[in-house]
Design an enzyme around this catalytic site. Structure first.
Site, mmCIF file in Angstrom:
data_model
loop_
_atom_site.group_PDB
_atom_site.id
_atom_site.type_symbol
_atom_site.label_atom_id
_atom_site.label_comp_id
_atom_site.label_asym_id
_atom_site.label_seq_id
_atom_site.Cartn_x
_atom_site.Cartn_y
_atom_site.Cartn_z
ATOM 1 N N ASP A 52 0.725 -1.176 0.124
ATOM 2 C CA ASP A 52 -0.176 -0.022 -0.063
ATOM 3 C C ASP A 52 0.982 1.174 0.091
ATOM 4 O O ASP A 52 2.135 1.159 0.279
ATOM 5 C CB ASP A 52 -0.707 -0.119 1.181
ATOM 6 C CG ASP A 52 -1.515 1.247 1.345
ATOM 7 O OD1 ASP A 52 -2.590 1.732 0.450
ATOM 8 O OD2 ASP A 52 -1.533 1.920 2.506
ATOM 9 N N ASP A 89 -0.240 5.020 0.872
ATOM 10 C CA ASP A 89 -0.282 6.044 1.916
ATOM 11 C C ASP A 89 -0.516 5.645 3.301
ATOM 12 O O ASP A 89 -1.428 4.666 3.810
ATOM 13 C CB ASP A 89 -1.565 6.851 1.469
ATOM 14 C CG ASP A 89 -1.689 7.505 0.081
ATOM 15 O OD1 ASP A 89 -0.885 8.280 -0.063
ATOM 16 O OD2 ASP A 89 -2.506 6.999 -0.983
ATOM 17 N N ASP A 106 -1.686 -0.599 6.183
ATOM 18 C CA ASP A 106 -1.504 0.116 7.308
ATOM 19 C C ASP A 106 -2.929 0.288 7.864
ATOM 20 O O ASP A 106 -3.325 0.668 8.928
ATOM 21 C CB ASP A 106 -1.309 1.691 7.221
ATOM 22 C CG ASP A 106 -1.996 2.458 6.462
ATOM 23 O OD1 ASP A 106 -2.420 3.428 6.800
ATOM 24 O OD2 ASP A 106 -2.176 2.147 5.222
#
Length: 231
Positions: A12, A14, A171
């Site tokens: 991922d 961001d 995240d």
């Protein structure tokens, strides 16, 4: 073939590779303010962490009663975000070290993100991560964003990898859920600490409750080689 055999790693972007959420929050706050929605808070922003920009804006229109189209709002928010992100976006040091370590070992890698292709490209180029991360999938390119598995499955397809041989680094809860739905293992590094107990995170092969402060490149590399162990 890499020293880790057929394994591939999908990141991922961001909140995982880079600390871009403050820029996304500010771009969203300014955009909403321009359309008559003042005082958009960081706490309100947190509910959208891990969700694609398009889906976020679709929810905004309903939640705040905004009449402008999704496409108009997307254009405005992306423009504001690129203005902010172009100035400076911080790469998490241990994440950069992890990418460089995997690249040196010949591990195939990709980025799969809910951001627009333009935003992803700008961040990777601006941080120099594009040198190692050349395969990129945006949620704009698939039918459904996270928590659907589409972006990760498309990344695996472009890598020429079996989903079962892929490890996702994420995240946010929607991304962890997407990795699980794709049949991929996951290293989860919660951006919002309070969300670490969410059911989605329980599906991760490795959950680092302390977030980026707990993540190290060498420990993550060791886990890839021996998932039964824990750093």
């Amino acid at each position: 073939m890499s020293t880790l055999g057929t394994l591939s790693v999908i990141f991922d972007l961001d909140g995982t590779l880079v600390d871009s959420e403050p820029h996304y929050y500010e771009a969203g706050r300014r955009t909403l303010a321009a359309y008559g929605v003042p005082d958009f808070s960081w706490a309100e922003h947190e509910r959208y962490v891990g969700i694609s920009t398009r889906e976020t804006i679709t929810d905004w229109r309903e939640r705040y009663g905004i009449s402008a189209s999704v496409e108009e709002l997307l254009a405005v928010k992306n423009r504001r975000y690129l203005e902010l992100a172009g100035a400076a976006t911080r790469v998490y040091p241990e994440m950069r070290a992890f990418v460089e370590l995997l690249a040196a070992e010949g591990v195939p890698m990709a980025v799969a993100s809910g951001s627009s292709p333009e935003a992803i490209g700008a961040i990777l180029a601006g941080t120099g991560l594009d040198a190692q991360l050349r395969i990129v999938v945006s949620a704009d390119e698939v039918a459904h964003g996270k928590p659907a598995p589409d972006v990760f499955l498309e990344a695996a397809r472009r890598l020429g990898a079996d989903p079962a041989d892929c490890v996702v680094v994420e995240d946010a809860a929607p991304g962890v859920a997407a990795a699980h739905a794709a049949g991929m293992r996951c290293i989860a590094i919660p951006y919002v600490a309070a969300q670490a107990d969410a059911a989605e995170f329980a599906t991760a092969g490795l959950l680092l409750r302390g977030g980026q402060a707990e993540f190290t490149a060498r420990a993550a590399r060791a886990w890839l080689a021996d998932p039964a162990g824990r750093p």
